[in-house]
Design a protein around this motif. Structure first.
Motif, PDB file in Angstrom:
ATOM      1  N   GLN A  81     -26.954 -31.805   7.751  1.00  0.00           N
ATOM      2  CA  GLN A  81     -25.941 -31.979   6.707  1.00  0.00           C
ATOM      3  C   GLN A  81     -26.093 -33.309   5.953  1.00  0.00           C
ATOM      4  O   GLN A  81     -26.357 -34.339   6.543  1.00  0.00           O
ATOM      5  CB  GLN A  81     -24.521 -31.936   7.296  1.00  0.00           C
ATOM      6  CG  GLN A  81     -24.026 -30.542   7.632  1.00  0.00           C
ATOM      7  CD  GLN A  81     -24.393 -30.126   9.035  1.00  0.00           C
ATOM      8  OE1 GLN A  81     -25.335 -30.659   9.641  1.00  0.00           O
ATOM      9  NE2 GLN A  81     -23.677 -29.155   9.559  1.00  0.00           N
ATOM     10  N   ARG A  92     -23.662 -41.093   5.826  1.00  0.00           N
ATOM     11  CA  ARG A  92     -22.646 -41.144   4.778  1.00  0.00           C
ATOM     12  C   ARG A  92     -21.334 -40.451   5.170  1.00  0.00           C
ATOM     13  O   ARG A  92     -20.322 -40.597   4.497  1.00  0.00           O
ATOM     14  CB  ARG A  92     -23.198 -40.527   3.479  1.00  0.00           C
ATOM     15  CG  ARG A  92     -24.269 -41.363   2.811  1.00  0.00           C
ATOM     16  CD  ARG A  92     -23.687 -42.452   1.921  1.00  0.00           C
ATOM     17  NE  ARG A  92     -23.028 -41.846   0.755  1.00  0.00           N
ATOM     18  CZ  ARG A  92     -21.733 -41.766   0.571  1.00  0.00           C
ATOM     19  NH1 ARG A  92     -20.902 -42.258   1.466  1.00  0.00           N
ATOM     20  NH2 ARG A  92     -21.245 -41.206  -0.509  1.00  0.00           N
ATOM     21  N   PHE A  93     -21.337 -39.705   6.282  1.00  0.00           N
ATOM     22  CA  PHE A  93     -20.103 -39.010   6.682  1.00  0.00           C
ATOM     23  C   PHE A  93     -19.083 -39.915   7.365  1.00  0.00           C
ATOM     24  O   PHE A  93     -17.956 -39.479   7.617  1.00  0.00           O
ATOM     25  CB  PHE A  93     -20.443 -37.831   7.607  1.00  0.00           C
ATOM     26  CG  PHE A  93     -21.103 -36.680   6.890  1.00  0.00           C
ATOM     27  CD1 PHE A  93     -20.395 -35.922   5.962  1.00  0.00           C
ATOM     28  CD2 PHE A  93     -22.431 -36.353   7.135  1.00  0.00           C
ATOM     29  CE1 PHE A  93     -21.002 -34.858   5.297  1.00  0.00           C
ATOM     30  CE2 PHE A  93     -23.047 -35.293   6.477  1.00  0.00           C
ATOM     31  CZ  PHE A  93     -22.331 -34.546   5.554  1.00  0.00           C
ATOM     32  N   THR A  94     -19.446 -41.140   7.692  1.00  0.00           N
ATOM     33  CA  THR A  94     -18.478 -42.018   8.362  1.00  0.00           C
ATOM     34  C   THR A  94     -17.407 -42.453   7.366  1.00  0.00           C
ATOM     35  O   THR A  94     -17.601 -43.367   6.559  1.00  0.00           O
ATOM     36  CB  THR A  94     -19.181 -43.259   8.954  1.00  0.00           C
ATOM     37  OG1 THR A  94     -20.213 -42.822   9.821  1.00  0.00           O
ATOM     38  CG2 THR A  94     -18.190 -44.107   9.751  1.00  0.00           C
ATOM     39  N   ASP A  95     -16.289 -41.776   7.423  1.00  0.00           N
ATOM     40  CA  ASP A  95     -15.272 -41.895   6.376  1.00  0.00           C
ATOM     41  C   ASP A  95     -14.044 -41.137   6.860  1.00  0.00           C
ATOM     42  O   ASP A  95     -14.171 -40.041   7.416  1.00  0.00           O
ATOM     43  CB  ASP A  95     -15.855 -41.236   5.111  1.00  0.00           C
ATOM     44  CG  ASP A  95     -14.865 -41.133   3.983  1.00  0.00           C
ATOM     45  OD1 ASP A  95     -15.017 -41.885   3.008  1.00  0.00           O
ATOM     46  OD2 ASP A  95     -13.948 -40.294   4.062  1.00  0.00           O
ATOM     47  N   ARG A 150     -15.928 -29.945  11.574  1.00  0.00           N
ATOM     48  CA  ARG A 150     -15.513 -30.028  10.177  1.00  0.00           C
ATOM     49  C   ARG A 150     -15.987 -28.794   9.406  1.00  0.00           C
ATOM     50  O   ARG A 150     -16.917 -28.105   9.854  1.00  0.00           O
ATOM     51  CB  ARG A 150     -16.066 -31.314   9.540  1.00  0.00           C
ATOM     52  CG  ARG A 150     -15.566 -32.593  10.228  1.00  0.00           C
ATOM     53  CD  ARG A 150     -14.083 -32.803  10.006  1.00  0.00           C
ATOM     54  NE  ARG A 150     -13.802 -32.883   8.592  1.00  0.00           N
ATOM     55  CZ  ARG A 150     -12.622 -32.542   8.047  1.00  0.00           C
ATOM     56  NH1 ARG A 150     -11.635 -32.086   8.789  1.00  0.00           N
ATOM     57  NH2 ARG A 150     -12.430 -32.670   6.754  1.00  0.00           N
ATOM     58  N   ASN A 158     -17.909 -28.431   7.040  1.00  0.00           N
ATOM     59  CA  ASN A 158     -19.355 -28.412   6.758  1.00  0.00           C
ATOM     60  C   ASN A 158     -20.190 -28.183   8.018  1.00  0.00           C
ATOM     61  O   ASN A 158     -21.416 -28.196   7.968  1.00  0.00           O
ATOM     62  CB  ASN A 158     -19.795 -29.705   6.057  1.00  0.00           C
ATOM     63  CG  ASN A 158     -19.554 -30.932   6.923  1.00  0.00           C
ATOM     64  OD1 ASN A 158     -19.078 -30.826   8.055  1.00  0.00           O
ATOM     65  ND2 ASN A 158     -19.861 -32.094   6.393  1.00  0.00           N
ATOM     66  N   ARG A 180     -24.235 -35.427   2.344  1.00  0.00           N
ATOM     67  CA  ARG A 180     -22.970 -35.493   1.617  1.00  0.00           C
ATOM     68  C   ARG A 180     -23.234 -35.590   0.123  1.00  0.00           C
ATOM     69  O   ARG A 180     -24.071 -36.368  -0.283  1.00  0.00           O
ATOM     70  CB  ARG A 180     -22.244 -36.755   2.080  1.00  0.00           C
ATOM     71  CG  ARG A 180     -20.849 -36.856   1.570  1.00  0.00           C
ATOM     72  CD  ARG A 180     -20.150 -38.047   2.195  1.00  0.00           C
ATOM     73  NE  ARG A 180     -18.930 -38.328   1.443  1.00  0.00           N
ATOM     74  CZ  ARG A 180     -18.219 -39.436   1.566  1.00  0.00           C
ATOM     75  NH1 ARG A 180     -18.590 -40.368   2.399  1.00  0.00           N
ATOM     76  NH2 ARG A 180     -17.129 -39.608   0.835  1.00  0.00           N
ATOM     77  N   GLU A 212     -13.869 -37.537   5.457  1.00  0.00           N
ATOM     78  CA  GLU A 212     -14.911 -36.664   6.013  1.00  0.00           C
ATOM     79  C   GLU A 212     -14.635 -36.337   7.478  1.00  0.00           C
ATOM     80  O   GLU A 212     -14.974 -35.265   7.961  1.00  0.00           O
ATOM     81  CB  GLU A 212     -16.289 -37.320   5.874  1.00  0.00           C
ATOM     82  CG  GLU A 212     -16.766 -37.481   4.436  1.00  0.00           C
ATOM     83  CD  GLU A 212     -17.039 -36.135   3.759  1.00  0.00           C
ATOM     84  OE1 GLU A 212     -17.358 -35.175   4.463  1.00  0.00           O
ATOM     85  OE2 GLU A 212     -16.911 -36.076   2.515  1.00  0.00           O
TER      86      GLU A 212
END
Lengths: 417, 417
Positions: free
Chosen positions: A415, B372-375, A104, A106, A417, B378
């Motif tokens: 990383q 929090r990236f599980t989306d 990704r 990021n 978010r 993202e």
């Protein structure tokens, strides 16, 4: 312990074993499958003794011949089960296989890999060979399994599963990964259906009654298998000799299986020439024909097909025939009465072939081939746990790949978010 | 007509529409999505009027503020819904994509391609934006949809769905492909769960109570979404500054969502240095801390975590903390209490990183990044219908691909078996 407690306990043990089985390297699983094959061969006398007792009890209950045939084991069938285990060992292990990956913007790297599902419940009828087949596929794909076979095969299954489980354990498979539900109480299935959180899926194999009961009542996700009302549609301008060959094969090569044809649809322009041809061949093979009014205009001596016929899986040497105005009517008929299994068109027209494949709603849609090919072995999967007629998770023949789930593995360097 | 008949009738219309929608070319679907976006913008005044009435009724019932915030629409949010429709139009269409193909020794050619699932039921809470998001994803993936939103948003959803359905129909989407269940009767969901054979899947979005009711009672297959008890494990030797950053982000960047952290696990060798650091940052952000006995040995002023804490999804500024002896204990804790959503390890050790990813059982397992990236966004899917926490069909964020099934297309030249 009562039935409920016993089964919950078994499932808990299976779940705990499934964690270790999931990360077991292929060579250990393969060696275990080989050991399981030898255990069946070495234990043949024990298996045959138990099977004889099952057969005797079944005969005393005057159970029908085709059922007894499926229940019966002999040296040859035990050898086949062992060979099935060895063949499964030789298949590629799907676990860990990468499906997709990306980096990704990021910088996080995401991979999706195949992982075992966890604990699988297999509910099947009185066919002892399924015990070995299902155990092989589940072990190879890293899944723990709870096996529940038909009560008439209880003695055979008890011996087979205990030989398999012992050999597996001795070869390094975690204890409890392969378990048999040793009860002829019908409520055992009811208990399995409540094991949400312990069982990840139930795969029922067998008659429509069993499958529908589980689909209706289970709190555990179910993969519906096996019901097959399959159609052959003979298009305008089709090669009629090919159409006869395909129709006869689809109906008669093994009428009791789910990929056999139950209804033949014929374009009205071909009815007059095609119907007598195919009828002659089918009658020679003792197929009873039932037809719509227009079919009976050509084949005057056959019985009328009723509404019920279109929605019946005969699993027998019976065929319903309908003459249709055009392909629209054929597709409409199929999408109304089929079970989403296998359908075929015999045609010379490439556009209609494509349209048929696009618009017919089924797991397998054929052009110019028999529906009988819908099968894990024929598709080259090397094995089959069943044929899914639902659309979620798996559709069509299910091999090792269909016994896996996936997992996202993500690497970062801090990383957020 | 009573509720039952109305809903069955709607599902029948949706099923019939789904056949045509399934074979609709991408450009028509994309134009329809664009038209639907415009319809929302043009109809903004109507939507806001209905939404004002919903809000007034909700306020009269003294419903809590966070709930009202999710229910509330304004020009900006309507614009976001329209943008979501346009973004979905721009995504690649998964339908028809080839997944696998082979030629068998007998010459039959087999291809597996992606096809729409059919008819999807979406059950969600009082968030009117879901009406547009879900409609967009279903239309783009060629699925008919029955939408059932929370009753407090009934007026807003009624206007939004009718604007969308009309625009879609005018742009060439089959009538009935996009339908809203216009009833605030709780039994509407009960009726949907009985639509086996008409609905192919129900995807519930919302609270655990709603989801568990549907999983328990539905005869239609369900994809379970959303429950998230996510863990962060700080390994021995981890970069503690990175660990603080990740833990603070996972807990506080949006505590109400399913990929937020609920429990922090800390290796005993790092507890003394790490816990005060992270506690200071978390307290600054008003997070209430609860800890195991060993955690309280370092952070003496926090409350004790009970057994309940380990299995609670707070969805709030509360965090439970446990000090563990080693990674074994961390993995065991996670596999016991997690919901199969997202877990992360902060570590410098490559072997332990790999082992954590292999042995932790969850949809997404991270190394050195926030859960929090599980989306879907993202992960780069461009859209998301929910996050599956089950293992069948789809696991993790579900985008357009996860709204498809497959179909085998087979070509022959008269092959029989």
């Amino acid at each position: 312990m009562d039935l409920h407690d016993t089964i919950v306990k078994q499932a808990e043990t299976a779940k705990s074993a499934s964690r270790r089985l999931a990360v077991l390297p292929s060579p250990i699983k393969n060696k275990a499958l080989e050991a399981m094959a030898c255990a069946l061969e070495d234990g043949a006398a024990l298996i045959l003794e138990a099977n004889a007792a099952d057969l005797e009890a079944a005969r005393a209950k005057k159970i029908k011949k085709s059922f007894l045939d499926r229940l019966m084991l002999d040296e040859g069938r035990i050898h086949s089960m062992a060979e099935g285990l060895r063949q499964t060992a030789a298949l590629p292990d799907p676990v860990g296989e990468g499906e997709w990956e990306t980096v990704r913007p990021n910088g996080i790297e995401i991979r999706r890999v195949k992982v075992p599902i966890g604990v699988i419940g297999i509910v099947y009828e009185a066919r002892p060979n399924v015990t070995a087949d299902a155990a092989a596929l589940c072990m190879k794909s890293g899944n723990a399994v709870l096996l529940r076979g038909g009560s008439e095969a209880l003695r055979s299954n008890r011996v087979i599963s205990s030989l398999l489980a012992k050999a597996a354990y001795d070869a390094g498979i975690p204890e409890g990964a392969l378990q048999f539900i040793d009860s002829d109480d019908r409520e055992a299935v009811g208990e399995m259906m409540k094991l949400k959180g312990l069982l990840d899926v139930i795969i029922p194999r067998g008659g429509a009654g069993l499958i529908q009961r589980i689909v209706r009542e289970s709190q555990v996700p179910v993969i519906e298998t096996g019901a097959g009302i399959c159609h052959t549609y003979v298009d305008e301008g089709a090669d009629l000799d090919m159409a006869v060959r395909i129709a006869v094969n689809a109906k008669t090569s093994r009428p009791s299986v789910c990929n056999a044809m139950e209804t033949l649809l014929v374009h009205e322009k071909e009815a007059k020439e095609f119907l007598p041809k195919v009828a002659a061949e089918l009658r020679e093979r003792k197929v009873e024909l039932r037809g719509c009014e227009r079919t009976r205009g050509v084949l005057s001596d056959i019985e009328a097909a009723t509404e019920d016929d279109w929605s019946t899986e005969y699993d027998d040497l019976i065929l319903s025939i309908r003459v249709v105005r055009d392909m629209d009517e054929a597709i409409e008929h199929i999408n109304r009465y089929n079970t989403g299994h296998s359908e075929t068109i015999v045609t010379r027209d490439i556009q209609r072939a494509h349209r048929f494949q696009r618009e017919v709603d089924a797991a397998a849609v054929y052009v110019n081939a028999s529906t009988r090919f819908t099968d894990g072995f024929e598709f080259g999967f090397g094995a089959e746990i069943g044929i899914s007629t639902q659309k979620l998770h798996a559709r069509g023949p299910m091999g090792l790949n269909e016994l896996t789930s996936t997992k996202y593995l993500i690497y970062g360097e801090g990383q957020v978010r």
